[in-house]
Design a protein around this motif. Structure first.
Motif, mmCIF file in Angstrom:
data_model
loop_
_atom_site.group_PDB
_atom_site.id
_atom_site.type_symbol
_atom_site.label_atom_id
_atom_site.label_comp_id
_atom_site.label_asym_id
_atom_site.label_seq_id
_atom_site.Cartn_x
_atom_site.Cartn_y
_atom_site.Cartn_z
ATOM 1 N N TYR A 49 -0.968 8.465 -16.195
ATOM 2 C CA TYR A 49 0.066 8.385 -15.184
ATOM 3 C C TYR A 49 1.256 7.582 -15.706
ATOM 4 C CZ TYR A 49 2.215 7.946 -10.593
ATOM 5 O OH TYR A 49 3.089 8.022 -9.539
ATOM 6 N N GLY A 50 2.445 8.165 -15.569
ATOM 7 C CA GLY A 50 3.663 7.517 -16.031
ATOM 8 C C GLY A 50 4.090 7.935 -17.414
ATOM 9 N N SER A 51 3.249 8.708 -18.132
ATOM 10 C CA SER A 51 3.594 9.165 -19.483
ATOM 11 C C SER A 51 4.214 10.558 -19.433
ATOM 12 C CB SER A 51 2.343 9.204 -20.370
ATOM 13 O OG SER A 51 1.790 7.916 -20.519
ATOM 14 N N PRO A 52 4.970 10.937 -20.453
ATOM 15 C CA PRO A 52 5.508 12.307 -20.504
ATOM 16 C C PRO A 52 4.371 13.315 -20.552
ATOM 17 C CG PRO A 52 6.607 10.879 -22.101
ATOM 18 C CD PRO A 52 5.435 10.113 -21.581
ATOM 19 N N ASP A 53 4.596 14.483 -19.977
ATOM 20 C CA ASP A 53 3.562 15.520 -19.992
ATOM 21 C C ASP A 53 3.327 16.027 -21.411
ATOM 22 O OD1 ASP A 53 3.388 15.276 -17.291
ATOM 23 O OD2 ASP A 53 4.388 17.185 -16.821
ATOM 24 N N GLN A 103 -9.047 6.780 -2.887
ATOM 25 C CA GLN A 103 -8.526 8.132 -3.067
ATOM 26 C C GLN A 103 -7.158 8.368 -2.429
ATOM 27 O OE1 GLN A 103 -12.735 9.330 -2.130
ATOM 28 N NE2 GLN A 103 -11.971 11.299 -2.853
ATOM 29 N N PHE A 104 -6.692 7.434 -1.625
ATOM 30 C CA PHE A 104 -5.399 7.588 -0.964
ATOM 31 C C PHE A 104 -4.336 6.679 -1.563
ATOM 32 C CE2 PHE A 104 -8.671 8.841 2.045
ATOM 33 C CZ PHE A 104 -8.240 10.108 2.377
ATOM 34 N N GLN A 105 -4.627 6.068 -2.718
ATOM 35 C CA GLN A 105 -3.685 5.163 -3.353
ATOM 36 C C GLN A 105 -2.948 5.835 -4.500
ATOM 37 O OE1 GLN A 105 -3.289 2.186 -1.694
ATOM 38 N NE2 GLN A 105 -4.713 3.350 -0.412
ATOM 39 N N GLN A 106 -1.697 5.441 -4.678
ATOM 40 C CA GLN A 106 -0.914 5.926 -5.800
ATOM 41 C C GLN A 106 -1.614 5.542 -7.099
ATOM 42 O OE1 GLN A 106 1.977 7.551 -5.260
ATOM 43 N NE2 GLN A 106 2.593 7.874 -7.379
ATOM 44 N N PRO A 107 -1.751 6.471 -8.064
ATOM 45 C CA PRO A 107 -2.334 6.094 -9.361
ATOM 46 C C PRO A 107 -1.555 4.959 -10.001
ATOM 47 C CG PRO A 107 -2.164 8.478 -9.166
ATOM 48 C CD PRO A 107 -1.406 7.902 -7.999
ATOM 49 N N ALA A 108 -2.257 4.093 -10.680
ATOM 50 C CA ALA A 108 -1.614 2.993 -11.397
ATOM 51 C C ALA A 108 -1.114 3.486 -12.752
ATOM 52 C CB ALA A 108 -2.599 1.843 -11.595
ATOM 53 N N GLU A 109 -0.089 2.841 -13.255
ATOM 54 C CA GLU A 109 0.456 3.172 -14.569
ATOM 55 C C GLU A 109 -0.670 3.171 -15.601
ATOM 56 O OE1 GLU A 109 4.182 3.994 -16.661
ATOM 57 O OE2 GLU A 109 3.785 3.612 -14.541
ATOM 58 N N GLY A 110 -0.776 4.266 -16.336
ATOM 59 C CA GLY A 110 -1.783 4.369 -17.385
ATOM 60 C C GLY A 110 -3.100 4.976 -16.956
ATOM 61 N N LYS A 116 0.838 -1.188 0.000
ATOM 62 C CA LYS A 116 0.000 0.000 0.000
ATOM 63 C C LYS A 116 0.876 1.242 0.000
ATOM 64 C CE LYS A 116 -1.901 0.960 3.841
ATOM 65 N NZ LYS A 116 -2.746 0.781 5.013
ATOM 66 N N LYS A 117 0.485 2.216 -0.797
ATOM 67 C CA LYS A 117 1.230 3.462 -0.850
ATOM 68 C C LYS A 117 0.286 4.596 -0.458
ATOM 69 C CE LYS A 117 4.265 1.876 -4.565
ATOM 70 N NZ LYS A 117 4.727 2.100 -5.933
ATOM 71 N N THR A 118 0.636 5.304 0.535
ATOM 72 C CA THR A 118 -0.202 6.412 0.986
ATOM 73 C C THR A 118 0.451 7.717 0.566
ATOM 74 O OG1 THR A 118 0.910 6.395 3.111
ATOM 75 C CG2 THR A 118 -1.110 5.140 2.947
ATOM 76 N N ILE A 119 -0.092 8.298 -0.527
ATOM 77 C CA ILE A 119 0.565 9.449 -1.124
ATOM 78 C C ILE A 119 -0.165 10.751 -0.897
ATOM 79 C CG2 ILE A 119 1.845 8.201 -2.871
ATOM 80 C CD1 ILE A 119 -1.489 9.806 -3.653
ATOM 81 N N PHE A 120 -1.345 10.685 -0.282
ATOM 82 C CA PHE A 120 -2.162 11.888 -0.206
ATOM 83 C C PHE A 120 -1.852 12.661 1.055
ATOM 84 C CE2 PHE A 120 -5.411 14.670 -1.192
ATOM 85 C CZ PHE A 120 -6.317 14.780 -0.153
ATOM 86 N N ALA A 121 -1.429 13.927 0.925
ATOM 87 C CA ALA A 121 -1.073 14.747 2.078
ATOM 88 C C ALA A 121 -2.156 15.769 2.335
ATOM 89 C CB ALA A 121 0.250 15.444 1.818
ATOM 90 N N LEU A 122 -2.398 16.093 3.579
ATOM 91 C CA LEU A 122 -3.515 16.948 3.957
ATOM 92 C C LEU A 122 -3.079 18.139 4.801
ATOM 93 C CD1 LEU A 122 -5.907 13.985 4.577
ATOM 94 C CD2 LEU A 122 -6.191 15.735 2.851
ATOM 95 N N LEU A 123 -3.925 19.155 4.804
ATOM 96 C CA LEU A 123 -3.588 20.480 5.321
ATOM 97 C C LEU A 123 -3.482 20.569 6.825
ATOM 98 C CD1 LEU A 123 -3.377 23.572 4.619
ATOM 99 C CD2 LEU A 123 -5.848 23.632 4.916
ATOM 100 N N CYS A 124 -2.407 21.287 7.309
ATOM 101 C CA CYS A 124 -2.334 21.759 8.688
ATOM 102 C C CYS A 124 -2.810 23.207 8.679
ATOM 103 C CB CYS A 124 -0.905 21.699 9.224
ATOM 104 S SG CYS A 124 -0.256 20.037 9.384
ATOM 105 N N ALA A 125 -3.360 23.695 9.763
ATOM 106 C CA ALA A 125 -3.911 25.051 9.804
ATOM 107 C C ALA A 125 -2.826 26.074 9.524
ATOM 108 C CB ALA A 125 -4.529 25.323 11.172
ATOM 109 N N CYS A 126 -3.153 27.071 8.695
ATOM 110 C CA CYS A 126 -2.190 28.119 8.357
ATOM 111 C C CYS A 126 -2.162 29.159 9.460
ATOM 112 C CB CYS A 126 -2.578 28.777 7.027
ATOM 113 S SG CYS A 126 -1.423 30.061 6.539
ATOM 114 N N LEU A 127 -0.962 29.429 10.004
ATOM 115 C CA LEU A 127 -0.824 30.340 11.130
ATOM 116 C C LEU A 127 -0.060 31.597 10.751
ATOM 117 C CD1 LEU A 127 0.088 27.671 13.818
ATOM 118 C CD2 LEU A 127 -2.148 28.689 13.382
ATOM 119 N N VAL A 128 -0.028 31.908 9.464
ATOM 120 C CA VAL A 128 0.755 33.048 9.013
ATOM 121 C C VAL A 128 0.289 34.330 9.678
ATOM 122 C CG1 VAL A 128 1.349 34.457 7.009
ATOM 123 C CG2 VAL A 128 1.267 31.969 6.811
#
Length: 270
Positions: A239-243, A42-49, A2-14
């Motif tokens: 996913y995995g292809s050149p932009d 929604q928390f998994q790394q996209p698969a090739e293609g 399992k790959k957990t790639i999704f990062a989520l927000l901490c409160a902005c204290l600027v």
């Protein structure tokens, strides 16, 4: 594994001078988001293609994987319009921090939109596999008319502490699956939009850009940005292809067909 790639927000204290650990995106400080450990789609790394959308803005790029198996009409329409260049050069016309950033209206008013089917709208597509976690890519339909989806979309932009222990327990009491409630509690989101609007993708890279847009736009009380931020282009790839190279912006007057009010995404927040 399992790959957990999704990062989520901490409160902005600027505003309080307590910026903490984070990064700077085009001069805007954004907190690094902690990973959410979950087996949910929604928390998994996209698969090739897998189909992906690359959103380029003046604050950088964010990327979302698309879910044609779960929302086929929304994905088909979004891909077709993106490939026509419809989204290129459009503003983020509605931004509400700790809720959403929204675009996809060639009029910039929040009342416009079109589809790849000669401007004819399409209905909400609901999937039990998808939820309004922060970073969810969703359709904004016209008011309470769930059959009136056009080209407008939004990205959920919420803090990881937007769901309290009490909120999570309430979700469980209402019958939500434990894994879904745990993911909401760990990363935040807008569960009140579940089963109301179509979710057709998930940001997997560049949430700091989404956060920067939410901060830098300086919206008024109605969510209208005081500082205009432009969606330079939307490119479709796999996913995995050149932009791919970006397309030029389409003629807004010719492209903007049917009209639709995007208030559906805002109603639950009020």
């Amino acid at each position: 594994m399992k790959k957990t790639i999704f990062a989520l927000l901490c409160a902005c204290l600027v505003g309080f001078g307590l910026v903490g650990c984070g990064q700077t995106t085009n001069g805007v400080h954004t907190q690094k988001r902690p990973d959410v450990d979950s087996d949910l789609l929604q928390f998994q790394q996209p698969a090739e293609g897998n189909p992906i959308a690359i959103f380029t803005t003046e604050y950088g790029q964010f990327r979302a994987v698309l879910y044609p198996d779960e929302a086929p009409m929304a994905v088909e329409n979004f891909i077709a319009l993106a490939n026509e260049g419809y989204y290129n050069g459009l503003p983020f016309h509605r931004v509400i921090g700790d809720f959403i950033i929204q675009s996809g209206d060639a009029t910039g008013s929040g009342n416009g939109g079109t589809t790849c089917w000669d401007g004819m709208p399409f209905p909400v597509e609901i999937s039990s596999k998808l939820h309004h976690f922060s970073g969810a890519l969703c359709m904004a339909h016209m008011g309470s008319d769930t059959s009136a989806n056009f080209s407008q979309f939004y990205v959920v932009q919420t803090a990881p502490d937007s769901i309290s222990d009490e909120d999570a327990q309430s979700l469980l009491d209402k019958g939500m699956d434990q894994a879904v409630a745990d993911a909401y509690k760990a990363g935040g989101g807008a569960p009140y939009l579940d089963y109301y609007n179509t979710i057709f993708g998930q940001v997997y890279e560049g949430m700091e850009v989404v956060d920067a847009i939410a901060i830098a736009s300086d919206p008024d009380q109605d969510g209208k940005p005081r500082t205009e931020i432009t969606l330079t282009s939307v490119q479709i790839s796999s996913y995995g292809s050149p932009d791919p190279s970006p397309l030029p912006a389409a003629d807004s007057a010719a492209s903007d067909g049917a009209a639709g009010d995007s208030s559906a995404a805002s109603a639950p927040a009020s």
